[in-house]
Design a protein around this motif. Structure first.
Motif, PDB file in Angstrom:
ATOM      1  N   GLU A 151      44.048  34.250  49.172  1.00 56.76           N
ATOM      2  CA  GLU A 151      45.202  33.765  48.424  1.00 56.76           C
ATOM      3  C   GLU A 151      46.409  34.646  48.739  1.00 56.76           C
ATOM      4  O   GLU A 151      46.281  35.882  48.813  1.00 56.76           O
ATOM      5  CB  GLU A 151      44.925  33.753  46.924  1.00 56.76           C
ATOM      6  CG  GLU A 151      43.845  32.744  46.556  1.00 56.76           C
ATOM      7  CD  GLU A 151      43.608  32.587  45.069  1.00 56.76           C
ATOM      8  OE1 GLU A 151      42.835  31.689  44.696  1.00 56.76           O
ATOM      9  OE2 GLU A 151      44.199  33.358  44.280  1.00 56.76           O
ATOM     10  N   CYS A 152      47.589  33.991  48.923  1.00 48.27           N
ATOM     11  CA  CYS A 152      48.801  34.718  49.312  1.00 48.27           C
ATOM     12  C   CYS A 152      49.949  34.328  48.378  1.00 48.27           C
ATOM     13  O   CYS A 152      50.145  33.141  48.079  1.00 48.27           O
ATOM     14  CB  CYS A 152      49.169  34.384  50.758  1.00 48.27           C
ATOM     15  SG  CYS A 152      50.657  35.208  51.347  1.00 48.27           S
ATOM     16  N   ALA A 157      55.217  31.246  44.562  1.00 44.60           N
ATOM     17  CA  ALA A 157      54.211  30.291  45.022  1.00 44.60           C
ATOM     18  C   ALA A 157      52.979  31.046  45.492  1.00 44.60           C
ATOM     19  O   ALA A 157      53.051  32.202  45.938  1.00 44.60           O
ATOM     20  CB  ALA A 157      54.773  29.441  46.152  1.00 44.60           C
ATOM     21  N   MET A 158      51.851  30.376  45.353  1.00 49.72           N
ATOM     22  CA  MET A 158      50.584  30.916  45.855  1.00 49.72           C
ATOM     23  C   MET A 158      49.933  29.848  46.722  1.00 49.72           C
ATOM     24  O   MET A 158      49.799  28.693  46.297  1.00 49.72           O
ATOM     25  CB  MET A 158      49.654  31.288  44.691  1.00 49.72           C
ATOM     26  CG  MET A 158      48.341  31.961  45.110  1.00 49.72           C
ATOM     27  SD  MET A 158      47.040  30.807  45.629  1.00 49.72           S
ATOM     28  CE  MET A 158      46.711  29.956  44.107  1.00 49.72           C
ATOM     29  N   VAL A 159      49.559  30.235  47.947  1.00 52.16           N
ATOM     30  CA  VAL A 159      48.809  29.317  48.801  1.00 52.16           C
ATOM     31  C   VAL A 159      47.394  29.851  48.971  1.00 52.16           C
ATOM     32  O   VAL A 159      47.156  31.054  48.872  1.00 52.16           O
ATOM     33  CB  VAL A 159      49.479  29.120  50.180  1.00 52.16           C
ATOM     34  CG1 VAL A 159      50.849  28.504  50.021  1.00 52.16           C
ATOM     35  CG2 VAL A 159      49.556  30.432  50.951  1.00 52.16           C
ATOM     36  N   CYS A 160      46.477  28.942  49.210  1.00 56.49           N
ATOM     37  CA  CYS A 160      45.055  29.303  49.301  1.00 56.49           C
ATOM     38  C   CYS A 160      44.503  28.827  50.636  1.00 56.49           C
ATOM     39  O   CYS A 160      44.713  27.667  51.026  1.00 56.49           O
ATOM     40  CB  CYS A 160      44.302  28.653  48.137  1.00 56.49           C
ATOM     41  SG  CYS A 160      42.525  28.936  48.168  1.00 56.49           S
ATOM     42  N   PHE A 161      43.826  29.732  51.343  1.00 57.48           N
ATOM     43  CA  PHE A 161      43.135  29.378  52.592  1.00 57.48           C
ATOM     44  C   PHE A 161      41.633  29.582  52.384  1.00 57.48           C
ATOM     45  O   PHE A 161      41.210  30.636  51.896  1.00 57.48           O
ATOM     46  CB  PHE A 161      43.622  30.251  53.742  1.00 57.48           C
ATOM     47  CG  PHE A 161      44.848  29.729  54.448  1.00 57.48           C
ATOM     48  CD1 PHE A 161      44.868  29.566  55.822  1.00 57.48           C
ATOM     49  CD2 PHE A 161      45.977  29.375  53.729  1.00 57.48           C
ATOM     50  CE1 PHE A 161      45.997  29.086  56.472  1.00 57.48           C
ATOM     51  CE2 PHE A 161      47.109  28.893  54.360  1.00 57.48           C
ATOM     52  CZ  PHE A 161      47.122  28.746  55.735  1.00 57.48           C
ATOM     53  N   LYS A 162      40.858  28.567  52.732  1.00 55.78           N
ATOM     54  CA  LYS A 162      39.408  28.669  52.650  1.00 55.78           C
ATOM     55  C   LYS A 162      38.805  28.391  54.017  1.00 55.78           C
ATOM     56  O   LYS A 162      39.178  27.406  54.668  1.00 55.78           O
ATOM     57  CB  LYS A 162      38.848  27.704  51.604  1.00 55.78           C
ATOM     58  CG  LYS A 162      39.238  28.095  50.171  1.00 55.78           C
ATOM     59  CD  LYS A 162      38.615  27.183  49.127  1.00 55.78           C
ATOM     60  CE  LYS A 162      38.963  27.682  47.726  1.00 55.78           C
ATOM     61  NZ  LYS A 162      38.407  26.809  46.669  1.00 55.78           N
ATOM     62  N   LYS A 197      44.936  21.633  47.800  1.00 59.98           N
ATOM     63  CA  LYS A 197      44.679  21.278  46.402  1.00 59.98           C
ATOM     64  C   LYS A 197      44.649  22.524  45.513  1.00 59.98           C
ATOM     65  O   LYS A 197      44.767  22.425  44.289  1.00 59.98           O
ATOM     66  CB  LYS A 197      43.351  20.520  46.280  1.00 59.98           C
ATOM     67  CG  LYS A 197      42.116  21.329  46.628  1.00 59.98           C
ATOM     68  CD  LYS A 197      40.865  20.467  46.531  1.00 59.98           C
ATOM     69  CE  LYS A 197      39.602  21.247  46.882  1.00 59.98           C
ATOM     70  NZ  LYS A 197      39.322  22.336  45.957  1.00 59.98           N
ATOM     71  N   ASP A 198      44.498  23.696  46.130  1.00 57.55           N
ATOM     72  CA  ASP A 198      44.468  24.941  45.361  1.00 57.55           C
ATOM     73  C   ASP A 198      45.811  25.675  45.364  1.00 57.55           C
ATOM     74  O   ASP A 198      45.919  26.772  44.810  1.00 57.55           O
ATOM     75  CB  ASP A 198      43.381  25.877  45.914  1.00 57.55           C
ATOM     76  CG  ASP A 198      41.986  25.303  45.738  1.00 57.55           C
ATOM     77  OD1 ASP A 198      41.660  24.934  44.598  1.00 57.55           O
ATOM     78  OD2 ASP A 198      41.233  25.229  46.730  1.00 57.55           O
ATOM     79  N   GLY A 231      49.501  38.427  37.749  1.00 58.76           N
ATOM     80  CA  GLY A 231      48.798  38.564  36.478  1.00 58.76           C
ATOM     81  C   GLY A 231      48.435  37.219  35.882  1.00 58.76           C
ATOM     82  O   GLY A 231      47.305  37.024  35.397  1.00 58.76           O
ATOM     83  N   ARG A 232      49.371  36.267  35.913  1.00 57.14           N
ATOM     84  CA  ARG A 232      49.088  34.941  35.357  1.00 57.14           C
ATOM     85  C   ARG A 232      47.993  34.222  36.135  1.00 57.14           C
ATOM     86  O   ARG A 232      47.119  33.572  35.553  1.00 57.14           O
ATOM     87  CB  ARG A 232      50.372  34.099  35.369  1.00 57.14           C
ATOM     88  CG  ARG A 232      51.374  34.484  34.290  1.00 57.14           C
ATOM     89  CD  ARG A 232      52.742  33.876  34.528  1.00 57.14           C
ATOM     90  NE  ARG A 232      52.690  32.418  34.678  1.00 57.14           N
ATOM     91  CZ  ARG A 232      53.736  31.667  35.065  1.00 57.14           C
ATOM     92  NH1 ARG A 232      54.899  32.263  35.346  1.00 57.14           N
ATOM     93  NH2 ARG A 232      53.622  30.366  35.167  1.00 57.14           N
ATOM     94  N   ARG A 233      48.020  34.335  37.465  1.00 59.48           N
ATOM     95  CA  ARG A 233      47.028  33.645  38.305  1.00 59.48           C
ATOM     96  C   ARG A 233      45.612  34.111  37.982  1.00 59.48           C
ATOM     97  O   ARG A 233      44.716  33.303  37.739  1.00 59.48           O
ATOM     98  CB  ARG A 233      47.346  33.891  39.785  1.00 59.48           C
ATOM     99  CG  ARG A 233      46.251  33.477  40.764  1.00 59.48           C
ATOM    100  CD  ARG A 233      45.963  32.005  40.716  1.00 59.48           C
ATOM    101  NE  ARG A 233      44.936  31.623  41.688  1.00 59.48           N
ATOM    102  CZ  ARG A 233      44.352  30.430  41.700  1.00 59.48           C
ATOM    103  NH1 ARG A 233      44.654  29.504  40.792  1.00 59.48           N
ATOM    104  NH2 ARG A 233      43.448  30.148  42.606  1.00 59.48           N
TER     105      ARG A 233
END
Length: 602
Positions: free
Chosen positions: A395-396, A410-415, A422-423, A446-448
């Protein structure tokens, strides 16, 4: 499956030292072990089952019969255990197979013995020296024998009857001086055997005997004025001295000693054995032993002491180790702290540590070669960042604001190395006033993860912060406040030189610019930046529209936001009918909105 009444069996087992054997329901031996007290050791398998690892529990579940053999001492138990493991090859034991991989030098037991390398050991054919883990050292010895002695290379049965009958003629080896022609009786057996004795002295590590032999021959030739022969013997002494100077590894006054060191990980143990005799290394081998039941280093060491001394035929009374085995040995086991013996221990440890690292790197290369490109990049990233687990979930975070207006993040997610859209998540900054990137980063991180913890969702394998030490520090503070700092690796990537920053480390990491792992981090960072900028642009656009609508008479912020949510754009509102507007915001406000746009059209 038949039940096993272990309590009844345990009541029959004596307390003497010995060897025990476990059988499964088919009657096959599945484990052989030694013990100082048979009763105590065997009982521990059944009475302390909650302390066992998974493999040991599986062993215990398969036991249906126990046999044991009483011996005089724990050392005798160790020797018997070694023999039985080789003979029975139980599936839960570390398998101590006779070494067929490395070659030996054989001195045959026949008239005019031969000296040759072989990988097949047959004790009835002669005496075997080795094994030689280093083939170069074996061939160096064979080449030296060829230069020092004239030993036959043929396989003819040279007994007295065949030689007397004149069955053979000398070959090319005789004519070029490599053999004295015993096949035609040109060399008697006593003279030939004297040279074979010198060969065996060298193979046993005793160079003083052949040196004395050559010296006596040189002096005798000199007294008889045979100076060419004397020079030939002197050359042999020089050959032997040259070999000895290359082979010497320690102070010769240490004498005969063996060295065995061990290091291990969860899967295997790694050992280095060195046999030192009269000042030089006779044999050395580094090997890997796969664990079966999470055996301790001390247990494996005890087994391998017997094994290596048996394989290399050593009779030294002293053994240097980095740890002491957990039993009484019939030799002196020492862990030196200073002096030449400590240097010898350090050399062995250096070899075994290098061997373990080489094995680990080889496994990593093999894993990378067999893995897909996606996994290969993740494996490389794991190695570059020196993290413990493969970063399959990354997550970035990135902040975005222009002159302090409409701050968002913003937060992006790589899997599995790919975007998982979608994440993705947007964040409106709630607790920070003005353009404060550090405080904004602290808030959104902190919120994430407060939400993930509350929803009992898994944390990522890696957190990437778009920014340098400041943003990274703010993110770490947020993780600390949640009590998860240290549970997830977190890094910051600075844009200027693409430096990678780690928490509490002022020096950045510079990954090779062509590395696939850096390209993946850059891709994730750029995606987070794009996602944040897009969100910020949309928010600024909506903000300006709301401001325009608020300029109408009788329309406030709530009404303007309601209109935009329904119609999407100002144009959509302008083109709507009075009835549509009245149904949404009431007739009175609808007339005012309609009048505003009608006036603009005139």
């Amino acid at each position: 499956m038949s039940e096993f009444n272990y309590k009844e069996e345990l009541s029959k087992i004596p307390t003497e030292p010995g060897v025990y054997r476990y059988f499964d329901e088919t009657g096959e031996v599945i484990y052989v072990g030694k013990a100082k007290s048979l009763k105590s050791r065997v009982s521990s398998y059944f009475l302390k089952s909650n302390q066992h690892d998974r493999k040991t529990k599986r062993l215990v579940s398969q036991i249906r019969r126990i046999e044991y053999t009483i011996v005089h001492s724990e050392w005798d138990a160790l020797l018997l255990e070694n023999q039985l493991i080789k003979q029975l090859q139980p599936k839960f034991n570390i398998l101590l197979k006779d070494d067929k991989t490395y070659p030996f030098i054989c001195v045959t037991d026949e008239p005019f013995p031969r000296v040759y390398p072989t990988r097949n050991m047959d004790r009835t054919k002669g005496t075997y020296y080795g094994p030689f883990a280093n083939l170069r050292s074996m061939h160096t010895l064979l080449d030296m024998f060829k230069s020092l002695y004239q030993i036959r290379s043929c396989q003819l049965p040279l007994n007295k009857q065949n030689i007397g009958a004149g069955k053979w003629k000398v070959c090319l080896e005789f004519h070029i001086g490599n053999c004295k022609g015993p096949c035609e009786g040109f060399q008697d057996e006593a003279d030939y055997n004297a040279e074979i004795d010198q060969v065996q002295h060298i193979l046993k590590g005793n160079l003083s005997a052949p040196q004395q032999y050559f010296k006596e021959k040189m002096l005798a030739a000199a007294e008889q004025m045979a100076f060419e022969h004397a020079h030939a013997w002197k050359t042999k002494i020089e050959h032997l001295s040259s070999f000895q100077s290359k082979a010497t590894v320690i102070n010769p006054r240490i004498g005969n000693v063996d060295v065995l060191t061990i290091v291990s990980d969860e899967e295997a143990a790694y050992l280095n054995f060195m046999k030192i005799k009269q000042g030089y290394m006779v044999a050395t081998q580094t090997l890997e032993v796969k664990k079966k039941l999470e055996e301790s280093d001390a247990e494996i060491l005890a087994m391998m002491i017997v094994e290596m001394r048996s394989v290399y035929g050593t009779e030294s009374r002293e053994l240097i180790c980095n740890i002491k085995p957990e039993l009484e040995m019939r030799l002196d086991v020492i862990v030196p702290q200073i002096g030449d013996k400590k240097k010898l221990l350090d050399m062995s440890m250096k070899n075994v540590m290098y061997f373990r690292r080489e094995k680990a790197e080889r496994r990593e290369v093999e894993a990378s070669a067999s893995a897909s490109k996606k996994d290969r990049v993740l494996i490389r990233l794991k190695a570059d960042l020196q993290i413990k687990t493969l970063p399959r979930h990354i997550e970035c975070f990135d902040n975005s604001n222009i002159q302090g207006t409409n701050p968002v993040a913003a937060m992006v997610c790589f899997k599995e190395g790919k975007p998982s859209k979608k994440d993705y998540r947007h964040f409106n900054i709630k607790t920070v006033q003005g353009p404060n990137d550090f405080a904004s980063m602290n808030e959104v991180v902190g919120r994430r993860y407060l939400r993930l913890i509350a929803e009992e969702q898994p944390l990522p394998d890696l957190i990437v912060i778009d920014g340098g030490k400041g943003q990274l520090g703010a993110a770490c503070d947020a993780l600390k406040s949640l009590g998860i700092y240290g549970q997830v690796p977190v890094i910051g990537i600075a844009k200027r030189l693409e430096e990678i920053y780690f928490p509490e480390d002022s020096l950045p990491l510079y990954i090779d610019k062509k590395s696939e792992s850096l390209k993946l981090i850059q891709q994730i960072r750029d995606e987070a930046h794009r996602f944040a900028i897009t969100f910020h642009r949309d928010k600024r656009s909506k903000s300006s529209l709301v401001s325009e609508l608020e300029g109408m008479n009788g329309v406030g912020k709530v009404t303007a936001a309601k209109l935009l949510r329904h119609f999407g754009t100002v144009r959509g509102i302008r083109e709507s009918s009075l009835e549509e507007l009245a149904g949404l915001i009431g007739l009175d406000r609808a007339r005012k909105v309609r009048a505003y746009f009608d006036a603009m059209a005139e």
